[in-house]
Design a protein around this motif. Structure first.
Motif, mmCIF file in Angstrom:
data_model
loop_
_atom_site.group_PDB
_atom_site.id
_atom_site.type_symbol
_atom_site.label_atom_id
_atom_site.label_comp_id
_atom_site.label_asym_id
_atom_site.label_seq_id
_atom_site.Cartn_x
_atom_site.Cartn_y
_atom_site.Cartn_z
ATOM 1 N N SER A 95 -77.025 -41.431 10.644
ATOM 2 C CA SER A 95 -78.451 -41.451 10.302
ATOM 3 C C SER A 95 -78.994 -42.873 10.202
ATOM 4 C CB SER A 95 -78.709 -40.684 9.010
ATOM 5 O OG SER A 95 -78.070 -41.301 7.916
ATOM 6 N N GLN A 129 -79.602 -44.004 13.706
ATOM 7 C CA GLN A 129 -80.780 -43.319 14.244
ATOM 8 C C GLN A 129 -82.074 -43.886 13.666
ATOM 9 O OE1 GLN A 129 -79.611 -39.345 13.057
ATOM 10 N NE2 GLN A 129 -79.086 -38.786 15.158
ATOM 11 N N VAL A 130 -82.107 -44.076 12.370
ATOM 12 C CA VAL A 130 -83.319 -44.575 11.709
ATOM 13 C C VAL A 130 -83.617 -46.002 12.144
ATOM 14 C CG1 VAL A 130 -84.258 -45.280 9.461
ATOM 15 C CG2 VAL A 130 -83.250 -43.013 9.737
ATOM 16 N N ASP A 153 -84.048 -45.781 16.567
ATOM 17 C CA ASP A 153 -84.953 -44.870 17.274
ATOM 18 C C ASP A 153 -85.820 -44.023 16.357
ATOM 19 O OD1 ASP A 153 -83.742 -45.597 19.781
ATOM 20 O OD2 ASP A 153 -82.062 -44.290 19.262
ATOM 21 N N PHE A 154 -86.192 -44.521 15.202
ATOM 22 C CA PHE A 154 -86.917 -43.706 14.234
ATOM 23 C C PHE A 154 -88.194 -43.111 14.819
ATOM 24 C CE2 PHE A 154 -89.776 -43.057 10.585
ATOM 25 C CZ PHE A 154 -88.987 -42.192 9.843
ATOM 26 N N ASP A 155 -88.901 -43.870 15.649
ATOM 27 C CA ASP A 155 -90.167 -43.389 16.213
ATOM 28 C C ASP A 155 -89.984 -42.209 17.173
ATOM 29 O OD1 ASP A 155 -88.866 -45.292 17.849
ATOM 30 O OD2 ASP A 155 -90.716 -45.696 18.963
ATOM 31 N N PRO A 175 -88.885 -38.946 13.899
ATOM 32 C CA PRO A 175 -88.874 -39.330 12.480
ATOM 33 C C PRO A 175 -88.475 -38.196 11.531
ATOM 34 C CG PRO A 175 -91.125 -39.276 13.338
ATOM 35 C CD PRO A 175 -90.199 -39.097 14.505
ATOM 36 N N TYR A 181 -84.598 -37.580 11.977
ATOM 37 C CA TYR A 181 -83.789 -38.678 11.456
ATOM 38 C C TYR A 181 -83.918 -38.814 9.942
ATOM 39 C CZ TYR A 181 -83.146 -39.964 16.351
ATOM 40 O OH TYR A 181 -82.824 -39.958 17.682
ATOM 41 N N SER A 182 -85.081 -38.505 9.410
ATOM 42 C CA SER A 182 -85.241 -38.516 7.952
ATOM 43 C C SER A 182 -84.396 -37.419 7.316
ATOM 44 C CB SER A 182 -86.707 -38.329 7.577
ATOM 45 O OG SER A 182 -87.472 -39.423 8.028
ATOM 46 N N THR A 200 -79.949 -33.218 14.239
ATOM 47 C CA THR A 200 -79.557 -33.717 12.925
ATOM 48 C C THR A 200 -78.213 -33.093 12.571
ATOM 49 O OG1 THR A 200 -80.486 -31.927 11.578
ATOM 50 C CG2 THR A 200 -82.009 -33.668 12.252
#
Length: 153
Positions: free
Chosen positions: A48, A51-52, A55-57, A60, A63-64, A119
């Motif tokens: 995570s 990922q955050v 590539d968070f955008d 979101p 990944y959150s 996820t």
């Protein structure tokens, strides 16, 4: 009258710090459970965070939720290490984990567009062999059985 103690161990305790009369049997599954939670805590956190940070955008929400899953695994691991299977905190955290797996799993099946990237809990943990779904169920069963055997806790 008993002879005075000559060893360094506190009275009423064995060499491992457990109460002398308490059963040490049955801890094998608890150790495996803690190990599996620890492995998931490490792997979910690493995945995570990558990922955050990278590539968070792109996803979101997904990944959150992966970060939330990682935090949950960390919390359950700590609660189990500190309180064992009779820990009320561990029980509550495992219930939260199960709700998360079921909610995210259901959302990924019903509306996959919300989750363009997988996820830990996507499709009930399909990418991890459904262990994320089985783990809280097994943990809860184990904890509830332990609570029945030891009602004083």
């Amino acid at each position: 009258m008993t002879a005075p103690r000559t060893d360094d161990r506190p009275a009423g305790r064995d060499g491992r710090g457990t109460a002398a009369g308490r059963s040490r049997g049955g801890r094998g599954f608890e150790i495996v459970l803690v190990a599996v939670y620890g492995i998931f805590a490490l792997s979910a956190t690493a995945r995570s965070l990558v990922q955050v940070l990278r590539d968070f955008d792109r996803a979101p929400v997904a990944y959150s939720l992966s970060l939330l899953a990682a935090a949950t695994y960390i919390a359950v691991t700590v609660a189990l290490v500190r309180g064992g299977r009779r820990s009320r905190v561990a029980r509550v955290l495992v219930v939260i984990e199960l709700i998360g797996v079921l909610a995210v799993g259901t959302l990924t099946v019903l509306d996959p567009v919300l989750f363009p990237e997988a996820t830990v809990w996507s499709v009930y943990g399909q990418g991890y062999g459904y262990v994320p779904l089985a783990l809280p169920v097994l943990a809860l069963v184990y904890m509830l059985l332990g609570a029945r055997k030891h009602p004083e806790a």
